[in-house]
Design a protein around this motif. Structure first.
Motif, mmCIF file in Angstrom:
data_model
loop_
_atom_site.group_PDB
_atom_site.id
_atom_site.type_symbol
_atom_site.label_atom_id
_atom_site.label_comp_id
_atom_site.label_asym_id
_atom_site.label_seq_id
_atom_site.Cartn_x
_atom_site.Cartn_y
_atom_site.Cartn_z
ATOM 1 N N MET A 1 0.840 -1.210 0.000
ATOM 2 C CA MET A 1 0.000 0.000 0.000
ATOM 3 C C MET A 1 0.872 1.255 0.000
ATOM 4 S SD MET A 1 -2.939 -0.894 2.791
ATOM 5 C CE MET A 1 -3.614 -2.545 2.929
ATOM 6 N N ASN A 2 1.910 1.242 0.800
ATOM 7 C CA ASN A 2 2.853 2.359 0.872
ATOM 8 C C ASN A 2 3.354 2.719 -0.533
ATOM 9 O OD1 ASN A 2 5.388 3.759 1.063
ATOM 10 N ND2 ASN A 2 5.680 3.042 3.149
ATOM 11 N N GLU A 3 3.793 1.689 -1.264
ATOM 12 C CA GLU A 3 4.324 1.918 -2.619
ATOM 13 C C GLU A 3 3.209 2.336 -3.584
ATOM 14 O OE1 GLU A 3 7.416 2.081 -2.720
ATOM 15 O OE2 GLU A 3 8.494 0.254 -2.167
ATOM 16 N N ALA A 4 2.025 1.744 -3.435
ATOM 17 C CA ALA A 4 0.912 2.079 -4.326
ATOM 18 C C ALA A 4 0.522 3.544 -4.178
ATOM 19 C CB ALA A 4 -0.287 1.181 -4.026
ATOM 20 N N TYR A 5 0.520 4.024 -2.941
ATOM 21 C CA TYR A 5 0.186 5.426 -2.706
ATOM 22 C C TYR A 5 1.147 6.337 -3.463
ATOM 23 C CZ TYR A 5 -0.272 9.932 -0.448
ATOM 24 O OH TYR A 5 -0.428 11.269 -0.238
ATOM 25 N N LYS A 6 2.432 6.023 -3.406
ATOM 26 C CA LYS A 6 3.445 6.866 -4.049
ATOM 27 C C LYS A 6 3.369 6.774 -5.575
ATOM 28 C CE LYS A 6 6.335 6.240 0.010
ATOM 29 N NZ LYS A 6 7.453 5.464 0.587
ATOM 30 N N VAL A 7 3.097 5.567 -6.082
ATOM 31 C CA VAL A 7 2.922 5.407 -7.530
ATOM 32 C C VAL A 7 1.753 6.267 -8.010
ATOM 33 C CG1 VAL A 7 2.113 3.767 -9.283
ATOM 34 C CG2 VAL A 7 4.013 3.146 -7.778
ATOM 35 N N ALA A 8 0.647 6.220 -7.275
ATOM 36 C CA ALA A 8 -0.515 7.030 -7.661
ATOM 37 C C ALA A 8 -0.170 8.519 -7.668
ATOM 38 C CB ALA A 8 -1.681 6.755 -6.704
ATOM 39 N N ARG A 9 0.551 8.976 -6.639
ATOM 40 C CA ARG A 9 0.935 10.390 -6.593
ATOM 41 C C ARG A 9 1.821 10.764 -7.781
ATOM 42 N NH1 ARG A 9 -1.490 13.289 -5.887
ATOM 43 N NH2 ARG A 9 -0.273 14.977 -4.989
ATOM 44 N N MET A 10 2.741 9.875 -8.150
ATOM 45 C CA MET A 10 3.633 10.169 -9.281
ATOM 46 C C MET A 10 2.872 10.217 -10.609
ATOM 47 S SD MET A 10 6.629 10.819 -8.181
ATOM 48 C CE MET A 10 7.625 10.712 -9.666
ATOM 49 N N LYS A 11 1.708 9.566 -10.667
ATOM 50 C CA LYS A 11 0.870 9.635 -11.871
ATOM 51 C C LYS A 11 -0.173 10.747 -11.773
ATOM 52 C CE LYS A 11 0.626 7.236 -15.089
ATOM 53 N NZ LYS A 11 1.230 7.399 -16.448
ATOM 54 N N GLY A 12 -0.127 11.516 -10.677
ATOM 55 C CA GLY A 12 -1.025 12.661 -10.551
ATOM 56 C C GLY A 12 -2.366 12.356 -9.943
ATOM 57 N N SER A 13 -2.532 11.156 -9.364
ATOM 58 C CA SER A 13 -3.790 10.839 -8.691
ATOM 59 C C SER A 13 -3.530 10.561 -7.215
ATOM 60 C CB SER A 13 -4.507 9.659 -9.372
ATOM 61 O OG SER A 13 -3.681 8.521 -9.406
ATOM 62 N N TYR A 14 -4.594 10.297 -6.480
ATOM 63 C CA TYR A 14 -4.494 10.170 -5.023
ATOM 64 C C TYR A 14 -5.250 8.932 -4.585
ATOM 65 C CZ TYR A 14 -4.950 11.288 -0.055
ATOM 66 O OH TYR A 14 -4.898 11.233 1.315
ATOM 67 N N LEU A 15 -4.612 8.105 -3.789
ATOM 68 C CA LEU A 15 -5.238 6.888 -3.261
ATOM 69 C C LEU A 15 -5.499 7.060 -1.770
ATOM 70 C CD1 LEU A 15 -3.434 3.652 -4.551
ATOM 71 C CD2 LEU A 15 -5.777 4.360 -5.010
ATOM 72 N N PRO A 16 -6.722 7.254 -1.351
ATOM 73 C CA PRO A 16 -6.990 7.289 0.088
ATOM 74 C C PRO A 16 -6.683 5.937 0.731
ATOM 75 C CG PRO A 16 -8.868 8.109 -1.189
ATOM 76 C CD PRO A 16 -7.931 7.462 -2.146
ATOM 77 N N ALA A 17 -6.373 5.965 2.007
ATOM 78 C CA ALA A 17 -6.085 4.714 2.719
ATOM 79 C C ALA A 17 -7.278 3.773 2.661
ATOM 80 C CB ALA A 17 -5.709 5.012 4.167
ATOM 81 N N MET A 18 -8.486 4.324 2.778
ATOM 82 C CA MET A 18 -9.685 3.490 2.735
ATOM 83 C C MET A 18 -9.724 2.676 1.438
ATOM 84 S SD MET A 18 -12.162 3.166 5.015
ATOM 85 C CE MET A 18 -12.552 4.716 5.800
ATOM 86 N N ARG A 19 -9.350 3.305 0.328
ATOM 87 C CA ARG A 19 -9.346 2.590 -0.963
ATOM 88 C C ARG A 19 -8.270 1.509 -0.980
ATOM 89 N NH1 ARG A 19 -9.487 3.402 -6.723
ATOM 90 N NH2 ARG A 19 -10.470 1.518 -7.511
ATOM 91 N N MET A 20 -7.107 1.797 -0.400
ATOM 92 C CA MET A 20 -6.028 0.814 -0.416
ATOM 93 C C MET A 20 -6.402 -0.430 0.384
ATOM 94 S SD MET A 20 -2.537 3.098 -0.374
ATOM 95 C CE MET A 20 -2.810 4.068 1.098
ATOM 96 N N PHE A 21 -7.045 -0.231 1.538
ATOM 97 C CA PHE A 21 -7.463 -1.397 2.328
ATOM 98 C C PHE A 21 -8.573 -2.171 1.625
ATOM 99 C CE2 PHE A 21 -4.931 0.529 5.629
ATOM 100 C CZ PHE A 21 -4.551 -0.542 6.423
ATOM 101 N N TYR A 22 -9.441 -1.454 0.907
ATOM 102 C CA TYR A 22 -10.455 -2.139 0.081
ATOM 103 C C TYR A 22 -9.784 -3.006 -0.987
ATOM 104 C CZ TYR A 22 -13.643 -2.763 -3.844
ATOM 105 O OH TYR A 22 -14.358 -3.307 -4.883
ATOM 106 N N LEU A 23 -8.807 -2.440 -1.696
ATOM 107 C CA LEU A 23 -8.158 -3.178 -2.786
ATOM 108 C C LEU A 23 -7.438 -4.423 -2.284
ATOM 109 C CD1 LEU A 23 -6.666 -0.223 -4.876
ATOM 110 C CD2 LEU A 23 -8.653 -1.642 -5.458
ATOM 111 N N ALA A 24 -6.985 -4.385 -1.028
ATOM 112 C CA ALA A 24 -6.259 -5.525 -0.461
ATOM 113 C C ALA A 24 -7.183 -6.544 0.202
ATOM 114 C CB ALA A 24 -5.236 -5.031 0.558
ATOM 115 N N THR A 25 -8.496 -6.267 0.212
ATOM 116 C CA THR A 25 -9.447 -7.196 0.839
ATOM 117 C C THR A 25 -10.598 -7.477 -0.136
ATOM 118 O OG1 THR A 25 -10.518 -5.330 2.023
ATOM 119 C CG2 THR A 25 -8.806 -6.576 3.202
ATOM 120 N N LEU A 26 -11.709 -6.754 -0.011
ATOM 121 C CA LEU A 26 -12.871 -7.045 -0.839
ATOM 122 C C LEU A 26 -12.610 -6.799 -2.321
ATOM 123 C CD1 LEU A 26 -15.835 -7.889 -1.056
ATOM 124 C CD2 LEU A 26 -16.459 -5.490 -0.681
#
Length: 437
Positions: free
Chosen positions: A337-362
């Motif tokens: 998740m840590n790396e995904a957040y930074k990748v999203a920022r480098m592409k100009g978008s933003y990943l909230p933590a809530m979305r990251m935990f969703y992607l790793a579960t449901l």
């Protein structure tokens, strides 16, 4: 015959799980600050507020108290290579030389069933230590590697998906199968392991460059013959790889189109990476419910590129997160998740933590067509869950003591957490990892 109801197990802590994607719904999650999770016979019986549920427990029930911690569904890693455990963090200037120098020689050893079982045992224990209870796993070309992996996961009663790699060209002779032999081995393994206990089988051509058209055609035939199996492979990871595919399949519209031509886009198909896709490619994935496994740690390590969350979401591609060990450098989904957040920022978008935990579960469970089986605390779902400790390290404890919202708390866990934050891991209601005191 006894008809006694199994004694429920109950766990008290803050409780979080999802029933929708936070990117598309404002009411996507359920949060119970003082929550209770009730398990019976390895499945979720109820999840909700402690004050409302505790009276439903039979007299004398023991409630395991984890107050101050969070209970979540177990993490799901949708793309990982168990044979690459011993070559994680191997230096190379890019994907293709990395494969030649480290990956293929390491995988050669998996012809030995004892070696395969030893690595499988370590690999699964490492996943559980990191809170990962389900994964989509690549074995090697050797059927023995699949048998060893599923035997190890069966011993732990885990919900795992895995498959024998198929590759009949552009690889060392010592790892090469044939189109017919690879398909025959795959079918034998499907019949031996698919839906045995909690095991599920994935038809696994490594990637288009290492399979002849004949092998890809047979993989597509197997996918049609066994529609409830999984299919996993790599696509559009690296620009050099994309050019190589173009030279090998000059009539294909794109790299993804190679797989589409052979009938390999379908529900329960999981495509690793998906970085260098066109808009039409993303539309085809959404149309066919083929899912993307986003592998930020691996993509950064190998310099492959940055996944575009914004364009994938615009097309409604089913998304999940994956470690891609050994290209990825950590088994931890929190680190991912840590790396995904930074990748999203480098592409100009933003990943909230809530979305990251969703992607790793449901989100992962949905991409795998397993919603209702794993991924959240719906009644009847399998009881795979973890206990996260927001005070696992001095820095985490200091930061989380100052959190003013659930989003801040989850963000701190995602950016500062790792395996140390996982206090306990449960699979099918059984304790399968306990952090050392």
């Amino acid at each position: 015959m006894s008809t006694a109801t199994p004694t429920p197990q109950a766990y008290r802590a803050s409780l979080l799980h999802f029933h929708a994607d936070p990117a598309f719904s404002e009411q996507a999650h359920a949060w119970h600050e003082d929550g209770l999770l009730i398990i019976a016979d390895g499945k979720v019986q109820a999840a909700g507020d402690y004050a409302q549920l505790h009276a439903s427990l039979p007299p004398g029930s023991v409630v395991e108290d984890h107050r101050g911690k969070l209970i979540l569904p177990g993490f799901i890693d949708t793309h990982v290579h168990f044979p690459q455990t011993d070559m994680i963090a191997s230096p190379a200037p890019g994907l293709l030389p990395w494969l030649e120098t480290y990956t293929f020689p390491t995988e050669r050893q998996f012809a030995d069933p004892a070696h395969a079982r030893d690595v499988a045992d370590f690999f699964l224990d490492e996943l559980l230590r990191c809170g990962t209870t389900t994964a989509m796993v690549y074995c090697t070309v050797h059927p023995a590697s699949v048998d060893a992996f599923f035997a190890a996961s069966e011993a732990r009663q885990l919900r795992m998906v895995a498959g024998k790699v198929m590759m009949d060209r552009n690889c060392p002779e010592f790892l090469r199968d044939t189109a017919e032999g690879g398909a025959r081995d795959t079918e034998d393994l499907i019949q031996r392991w698919h839906k045995r206990g909690r095991a599920l089988y994935a038809i696994t051509p490594r990637f288009a460059p290492t399979s002849t058209p004949a092998q890809l055609a047979l993989a597509g035939e197997l996918a049609r013959a066994y529609p409830d199996t999984y299919l996993q492979t790599h696509v559009a990871e690296n620009e050099d790889e994309c050019q190589w595919v173009k030279s090998l399949f000059p009539n294909a519209r794109s790299y993804l189109d190679v797989y589409d031509h052979y009938g390999m886009l379908r529900p329960r198909a999981m495509y690793g990476h998906c970085i260098w896709l066109s808009e039409r490619d993303r539309e085809r994935m959404a149309e066919t419910q083929s899912a993307a496994a986003v592998c930020p740690s691996s993509n950064l390590f190998l310099g492959s590129g940055l996944f575009d969350f914004e364009r994938a979401d615009a097309a409604r591609v089913p998304l999940s997160l994956a470690t891609d060990v050994g290209g990825g450098t950590s088994f931890s989904m929190l680190q991912t998740m840590n790396e995904a957040y930074k990748v999203a920022r480098m592409k100009g978008s933003y990943l909230p933590a809530m979305r990251m935990f969703y992607l790793a579960t449901l989100g992962a469970a949905r991409g795998m067509q397993l919603e209702g089986t794993i991924g959240n605390f719906a009644a009847g779902a399998e009881a795979d869950f973890i206990v996260l400790d927001p005070k696992a390290t001095p820095l985490l404890a200091r930061r989380t003591a100052r959190c003013n919202s659930l989003e801040e708390l989850l963000f701190a866990l995602a950016l500062l957490g790792d395996d140390r934050a996982v206090a306990v891991t449960f699979a099918a209601g059984r304790r399968v990892h306990q952090r050392a005191a």
